[in-house]
Design a protein around this motif. Structure first.
Motif, PDB file in Angstrom:
ATOM      1  N   LEU A 133       0.800  -1.220   0.000  1.00 31.73           N
ATOM      2  CA  LEU A 133       0.000   0.000   0.000  1.00 31.73           C
ATOM      3  C   LEU A 133       0.836   1.275   0.000  1.00 31.73           C
ATOM      4  O   LEU A 133       0.365   2.317  -0.455  1.00 31.73           O
ATOM      5  CB  LEU A 133      -0.938  -0.001   1.209  1.00 31.73           C
ATOM      6  CG  LEU A 133      -1.964  -1.148   1.222  1.00 31.73           C
ATOM      7  CD1 LEU A 133      -2.735  -1.155   2.529  1.00 31.73           C
ATOM      8  CD2 LEU A 133      -2.917  -1.026   0.045  1.00 31.73           C
ATOM      9  N   LEU A 134       2.058   1.199   0.514  1.00 30.74           N
ATOM     10  CA  LEU A 134       2.914   2.389   0.536  1.00 30.74           C
ATOM     11  C   LEU A 134       3.950   2.380  -0.578  1.00 30.74           C
ATOM     12  O   LEU A 134       4.490   3.424  -0.940  1.00 30.74           O
ATOM     13  CB  LEU A 134       3.621   2.512   1.890  1.00 30.74           C
ATOM     14  CG  LEU A 134       2.711   2.661   3.115  1.00 30.74           C
ATOM     15  CD1 LEU A 134       3.561   2.801   4.370  1.00 30.74           C
ATOM     16  CD2 LEU A 134       1.778   3.848   2.969  1.00 30.74           C
ATOM     17  N   GLY A 135       4.255   1.197  -1.102  1.00 36.48           N
ATOM     18  CA  GLY A 135       5.273   1.114  -2.149  1.00 36.48           C
ATOM     19  C   GLY A 135       6.657   0.915  -1.555  1.00 36.48           C
ATOM     20  O   GLY A 135       6.874   1.031  -0.340  1.00 36.48           O
ATOM     21  N   ARG A 136       7.605   0.607  -2.428  1.00 35.66           N
ATOM     22  CA  ARG A 136       8.980   0.378  -1.988  1.00 35.66           C
ATOM     23  C   ARG A 136       9.708   1.693  -1.762  1.00 35.66           C
ATOM     24  O   ARG A 136       9.441   2.684  -2.437  1.00 35.66           O
ATOM     25  CB  ARG A 136       9.738  -0.446  -3.026  1.00 35.66           C
ATOM     26  CG  ARG A 136       9.167  -1.834  -3.233  1.00 35.66           C
ATOM     27  CD  ARG A 136       9.903  -2.557  -4.318  1.00 35.66           C
ATOM     28  NE  ARG A 136       9.815  -1.844  -5.584  1.00 35.66           N
ATOM     29  CZ  ARG A 136      10.562  -2.115  -6.633  1.00 35.66           C
ATOM     30  NH1 ARG A 136      11.481  -3.046  -6.569  1.00 35.66           N
ATOM     31  NH2 ARG A 136      10.414  -1.437  -7.758  1.00 35.66           N
ATOM     32  N   GLU A 195      17.872  -2.694  -5.907  1.00 36.18           N
ATOM     33  CA  GLU A 195      17.411  -3.572  -6.980  1.00 36.18           C
ATOM     34  C   GLU A 195      17.952  -3.122  -8.325  1.00 36.18           C
ATOM     35  O   GLU A 195      18.362  -3.942  -9.154  1.00 36.18           O
ATOM     36  CB  GLU A 195      15.882  -3.585  -6.994  1.00 36.18           C
ATOM     37  CG  GLU A 195      15.297  -4.493  -8.051  1.00 36.18           C
ATOM     38  CD  GLU A 195      13.783  -4.526  -8.004  1.00 36.18           C
ATOM     39  OE1 GLU A 195      13.166  -4.797  -9.051  1.00 36.18           O
ATOM     40  OE2 GLU A 195      13.220  -4.271  -6.916  1.00 36.18           O
ATOM     41  N   ARG A 196      17.983  -1.803  -8.541  1.00 41.43           N
ATOM     42  CA  ARG A 196      18.475  -1.274  -9.806  1.00 41.43           C
ATOM     43  C   ARG A 196      19.967  -1.554  -9.983  1.00 41.43           C
ATOM     44  O   ARG A 196      20.411  -1.916 -11.082  1.00 41.43           O
ATOM     45  CB  ARG A 196      18.217   0.238  -9.855  1.00 41.43           C
ATOM     46  CG  ARG A 196      18.655   0.907 -11.136  1.00 41.43           C
ATOM     47  CD  ARG A 196      17.912   0.356 -12.304  1.00 41.43           C
ATOM     48  NE  ARG A 196      18.266   1.044 -13.531  1.00 41.43           N
ATOM     49  CZ  ARG A 196      18.200   0.498 -14.729  1.00 41.43           C
ATOM     50  NH1 ARG A 196      17.785  -0.755 -14.868  1.00 41.43           N
ATOM     51  NH2 ARG A 196      18.535   1.183 -15.800  1.00 41.43           N
ATOM     52  N   VAL A 197      20.732  -1.411  -8.898  1.00 42.71           N
ATOM     53  CA  VAL A 197      22.160  -1.706  -8.965  1.00 42.71           C
ATOM     54  C   VAL A 197      22.376  -3.175  -9.311  1.00 42.71           C
ATOM     55  O   VAL A 197      23.250  -3.532 -10.113  1.00 42.71           O
ATOM     56  CB  VAL A 197      22.844  -1.340  -7.634  1.00 42.71           C
ATOM     57  CG1 VAL A 197      24.250  -1.903  -7.582  1.00 42.71           C
ATOM     58  CG2 VAL A 197      22.893   0.173  -7.453  1.00 42.71           C
ATOM     59  N   GLY A 198      21.571  -4.055  -8.705  1.00 42.23           N
ATOM     60  CA  GLY A 198      21.681  -5.472  -9.029  1.00 42.23           C
ATOM     61  C   GLY A 198      21.368  -5.762 -10.482  1.00 42.23           C
ATOM     62  O   GLY A 198      22.059  -6.554 -11.136  1.00 42.23           O
TER      63      GLY A 198
END
Length: 348
Positions: free
Chosen positions: A135-138, A146-149
């Motif tokens: 409900l609030l998001g990441r 996650e983007r770096v991975g």
């Protein structure tokens, strides 16, 4: 132990904010302020990073949190109630009011209840975290990790794809061009040693030179087709269709400029068509390239026998090429067919 203490404290604080949050949900401003406190609680005690929602999402989260917070408080209260009886039983044991058999039974029941309570606390904590993420998001930190991975994986994939392409070019040159050049040199040498057969041998050498030129053109085309720069994506794909041993039904809009996305689309279609010709046993290949808003979508489908392995060398190389451009890649190939290769690449 420290993590469990933080979790219990976090659930107790969530229990304390459950009803105030339910009241605050009626006011967008109050809901936003209450969610700020909730995000701090989640990050500090449960290790959950969440995003900053708008007023509507904040109110929905507080409504869900009211139920989760009350449940968490109920579970923690029962834990405290059980812990309260530990010194009571110890006192009764020291004063001689409890016989050993009763002590063993009480201890067994207590351990079972403690296990159930610990699982209940862990379950409510996971439920609290799931509600926040849904409900609030990441949170920004989680998104960045996650983007770096993804970037690290795509970088490694690009390096592997480049190495594989170099090995293929070397193999094409060694098995094709180099062998024909050796044959050409031998023919010219024989023509020098046998003047009486010079015309015949020179004619053979001339034919071999033409074959060498065709091989060189084929290698250069696989590296980067000149038609892609000169004529555009649609014409380059038309050439791929013309070269295919299986009929290709092509649909691709003309483009004015060549971008890395279009280059990726070309190699995706070219490799997928080549794989279909080699392995699918198909009688028809359909290629459909479309652009919707800022996304280029590609479909390569054949009516072959199916069973393609997405983790195979060719398809995994295509996946790495698409993922490097922040695209998505998928393969469906059930036994008996058909096989469909789909990709979506952003081009904003």
């Amino acid at each position: 132990m420290g993590r469990w203490v933080r979790t219990v404290v976090g659930l107790l604080l969530g229990f304390g904010t459950a009803l105030p949050g339910l009241v605050a949900a009626a006011s967008p401003r109050a809901a936003t302020r209450m969610v700020v406190l909730e995000r701090r609680r989640l990050a500090r005690f449960l290790g959950v990073e969440s995003g900053e929602p708008g007023p509507g999402r904040a109110a929905r989260y507080l409504l869900v949190h009211a139920a989760v917070g009350l449940l968490g408080g109920f579970v923690v209260v029962w834990l405290c109630y059980g812990l309260y009886y530990v010194p009571v039983v110890a006192y009764r044991l020291l004063s001689g009011e409890v016989d050993p058999l009763e002590l063993v039974w009480t201890g067994f029941v207590g351990l079972v209840l403690l296990y159930i309570e610990s699982q209940g606390i862990a379950g409510v904590a996971r439920l609290d975290a799931a509600a926040a993420r849904r409900l609030l998001g990441r949170g920004e930190a989680e998104v960045l990790r996650e983007r770096v991975g993804e970037l690290a994986a795509s970088r490694a994939g690009i390096v592997a794809a480049v190495d594989a392409e170099r090995r293929r070019i070397e193999r094409d040159l060694h098995d094709g061009v180099q062998q024909r050049l050796v044959a050409l040199g031998m023919l010219l040498g024989r023509a020098r040693r046998h003047p009486e057969r010079a015309d015949e041998l020179v004619a053979q050498a001339h034919e071999e030179a033409r074959e060498v030129l065709d091989d060189l053109r084929a290698v250069a085309w696989r590296v980067f087709p000149a038609a892609l720069d000169a004529l555009g994506l649609a014409e380059a794909l038309a050439t791929v269709a013309d070269r295919s041993a299986i009929p290709v039904e092509l649909s691709c809009p003309p483009t004015a400029t060549i971008t890395p996305v279009e280059t990726a689309v070309y190699f995706l279609v070219s490799e997928a068509v080549t794989n279909a010709v080699k392995h699918s046993g198909a009688t028809m290949i359909k290629v459909d390239v479309t652009r919707e808003d800022d996304v280029v979508r590609v479909l390569v489908e054949d009516d072959g026998i199916g069973g393609a392995d997405p983790a195979g060398g060719g398809l995994s190389g295509l996946s790495r090429r698409v993922l490097a451009l922040d695209g998505t890649f998928g393969v469906t190939s059930p036994e008996g067919g058909p096989t469909a290769v789909v990709a979506a690449i952003p081009c904003a």
